[in-house]
Design a protein around this motif. Structure first.
Motif, PDB file in Angstrom:
ATOM      1  N   LEU A   1       0.850  -1.191   0.000  1.00  0.00           N
ATOM      2  CA  LEU A   1       0.000   0.000   0.000  1.00  0.00           C
ATOM      3  C   LEU A   1       0.885   1.240   0.000  1.00  0.00           C
ATOM      4  O   LEU A   1       1.680   1.456   0.925  1.00  0.00           O
ATOM      5  N   THR A   2       0.761   2.058  -1.036  1.00  0.00           N
ATOM      6  CA  THR A   2       1.516   3.304  -1.170  1.00  0.00           C
ATOM      7  C   THR A   2       0.610   4.353  -1.797  1.00  0.00           C
ATOM      8  O   THR A   2      -0.574   4.085  -2.079  1.00  0.00           O
TER       9      THR A   2
ATOM     10  N   VAL B   1       3.805  -5.103   7.656  1.00  0.00           N
ATOM     11  CA  VAL B   1       4.793  -4.204   8.251  1.00  0.00           C
ATOM     12  C   VAL B   1       5.325  -3.130   7.316  1.00  0.00           C
ATOM     13  O   VAL B   1       5.678  -2.034   7.769  1.00  0.00           O
ATOM     14  N   ASN B   2       5.417  -3.420   6.017  1.00  0.00           N
ATOM     15  CA  ASN B   2       6.023  -2.459   5.102  1.00  0.00           C
ATOM     16  C   ASN B   2       5.018  -1.698   4.243  1.00  0.00           C
ATOM     17  O   ASN B   2       5.415  -0.995   3.311  1.00  0.00           O
TER      18      ASN B   2
ATOM     19  N   PHE C   1       3.011  -0.883  14.696  1.00  0.00           N
ATOM     20  CA  PHE C   1       2.094   0.047  14.012  1.00  0.00           C
ATOM     21  C   PHE C   1       2.768   1.377  13.698  1.00  0.00           C
ATOM     22  O   PHE C   1       2.102   2.382  13.461  1.00  0.00           O
ATOM     23  N   ASN C   2       4.112   1.386  13.688  1.00  0.00           N
ATOM     24  CA  ASN C   2       4.838   2.628  13.426  1.00  0.00           C
ATOM     25  C   ASN C   2       4.670   3.129  11.992  1.00  0.00           C
ATOM     26  O   ASN C   2       4.997   4.270  11.688  1.00  0.00           O
ATOM     27  N   ASN C   3       4.129   2.285  11.111  1.00  0.00           N
ATOM     28  CA  ASN C   3       3.922   2.672   9.716  1.00  0.00           C
ATOM     29  C   ASN C   3       2.536   3.264   9.455  1.00  0.00           C
ATOM     30  O   ASN C   3       2.172   3.530   8.305  1.00  0.00           O
ATOM     31  N   VAL C   4       1.772   3.485  10.525  1.00  0.00           N
ATOM     32  CA  VAL C   4       0.411   4.006  10.386  1.00  0.00           C
ATOM     33  C   VAL C   4       0.270   5.323  11.156  1.00  0.00           C
ATOM     34  O   VAL C   4       0.702   5.424  12.311  1.00  0.00           O
TER      35      VAL C   4
ATOM     36  N   GLU D   1      16.331  -0.887   8.586  1.00  0.00           N
ATOM     37  CA  GLU D   1      15.580   0.382   8.528  1.00  0.00           C
ATOM     38  C   GLU D   1      14.991   0.657   7.150  1.00  0.00           C
ATOM     39  O   GLU D   1      13.893   1.187   7.039  1.00  0.00           O
ATOM     40  N   GLN D   2      15.686   0.300   6.086  1.00  0.00           N
ATOM     41  CA  GLN D   2      15.198   0.546   4.731  1.00  0.00           C
ATOM     42  C   GLN D   2      14.688  -0.741   4.072  1.00  0.00           C
ATOM     43  O   GLN D   2      14.755  -0.891   2.856  1.00  0.00           O
ATOM     44  N   GLU D   3      14.147  -1.643   4.875  1.00  0.00           N
ATOM     45  CA  GLU D   3      13.791  -2.955   4.348  1.00  0.00           C
ATOM     46  C   GLU D   3      12.604  -2.948   3.399  1.00  0.00           C
ATOM     47  O   GLU D   3      12.414  -3.889   2.618  1.00  0.00           O
TER      48      GLU D   3
END
Length: 327
Positions: free
Chosen positions: A32-33, A50-51, A77-80, A259-261
């Motif tokens: 999702l982007t 996660v990504n 949930f740091n990506n939300v 970090e950039q996975e």
């Protein structure tokens, strides 16, 4: 409910389909982007991993498209953008605990592999080299392990370490009486890191823990210590860790996260030139072991993730209490 499931692979579809409680699922292999958010139009909910990136603008777009629920099939949930979701009345539900032993056991696997160099021995034997030169490790027994974060995974990790006879110190704002009863000693971050032979990260990624391991905290490490991260890549300042590996301050590094996975992990890049200079530098070190975010990947964990995901969805659709809502 009509649910758009992003970042799916064969195993995701297999387990989600098996434990589906009657919802209409559409599987998308893409993450999702901003470019793919339009795929969610006409659905009631999205299910992400996660990504997948769900920032404020994407959430606003999802809201306009009719999305009423965001379901994470993971604990982090740091990506939300939680605040934006709450403002728009879109609950964000997660899977807070799924077989914590899976990740804890993978952390142990990284430790044992780095220490006893079984991956190198395997390759040597296949080439007919039976030498023991440069394969020496150390006993885990009586060595100090610093555990940063003692939630469910951290607790499972500590219980395993006790079986090895390790000396365990821990840092967590909320000490566990269960672990204290097992002999785990809590202290400040500095006290916990001091003189540790192994440092294992099991804390969530938040604003306060981002780059918890940096050039300053690395100075607290015992020279030649091992660092293990199976939590979130952003806990580590990669450039600082590379420098510590080059100077010998850090003796071993085991990573299941990076970090950039998001542009690398879960995909096959074997026919491509990897453009990320930091991870290619890490891969070049003989004392670094990297796995592709597979710590969670066991049959038991996948079953629990699917079951709890649908419990969350069912609770929302039936108007019941959302016990796993991120607030």
């Amino acid at each position: 409910m009509k649910i758009a499931v992003f970042s799916t692979y064969r195993y995701d579809e297999e387990f989600l389909s098996r434990f589906n409680t009657g919802h209409e699922l559409s599987f998308f292999t893409v993450a999702l982007t901003e470019e793919t958010v339009k795929l969610a139009e006409g659905f009631d909910a999205i299910c992400i991993f996660v990504n997948d990136r769900v920032d404020s603008e994407i959430i606003k777009t999802l809201h306009k498209g009719g999305i009423k629920l965001i379901v994470l099939r993971c604990a982090g949930f740091n990506n939300v953008a939680i605040e934006t979701a709450n403002e728009l009345g879109i609950p964000v539900l997660r899977v807070p605990a799924y077989s914590p032993e899976a990740v804890a056991e993978h952390a142990i696997a990284l430790i044992l592999t780095l220490n006893r160099k079984t991956h190198k021995a395997y390759n040597r034997i296949r080439e007919g080299n039976f030498s023991l030169e440069k394969l020496m490790g150390f006993n885990l027994h009586r060595h100090k392990v610093a555990v940063i974060g003692t939630g469910n995974i951290g607790k499972a990790f500590c219980r395993i370490l006790k079986g090895f006879g390790c000396l365990i110190s821990a840092y967590d704002p909320y000490p566990s009486t269960e672990l204290q009863d097992l002999g785990v000693k809590y202290g400040t971050l500095q006290e916990t890191l001091n003189d540790a032979d192994i440092v294992a990260l099991h804390c969530p990624l938040t604003e306060t823990t981002k780059h918890l391991i940096n050039k300053e905290t690395l100075k607290l490490f015992k020279e030649g210590a091992m660092l293990i991260n199976t939590s979130r890549g952003g806990l580590i300042d990669t450039k600082a860790v590379i420098k510590a590996l080059k100077t010998g301050q850090l003796g071993y590094l085991g990573l299941d996260v990076y970090e950039q996975e998001s542009t690398l992990f879960f995909h096959d890049h074997s026919e491509n030139v990897i453009q990320d200079d930091l991870i290619t530098r890490l891969i070049s070190f003989p004392n670094v072991l990297i796995t592709s975010h597979q710590g969670f990947f066991t049959k038991e964990a996948m079953e629990e993730i699917a079951q709890i995901t649908f419990k969350n969805i069912d609770a929302f659709s039936k108007g019941e209490e959302l016990v796993n809502r991120v607030k």
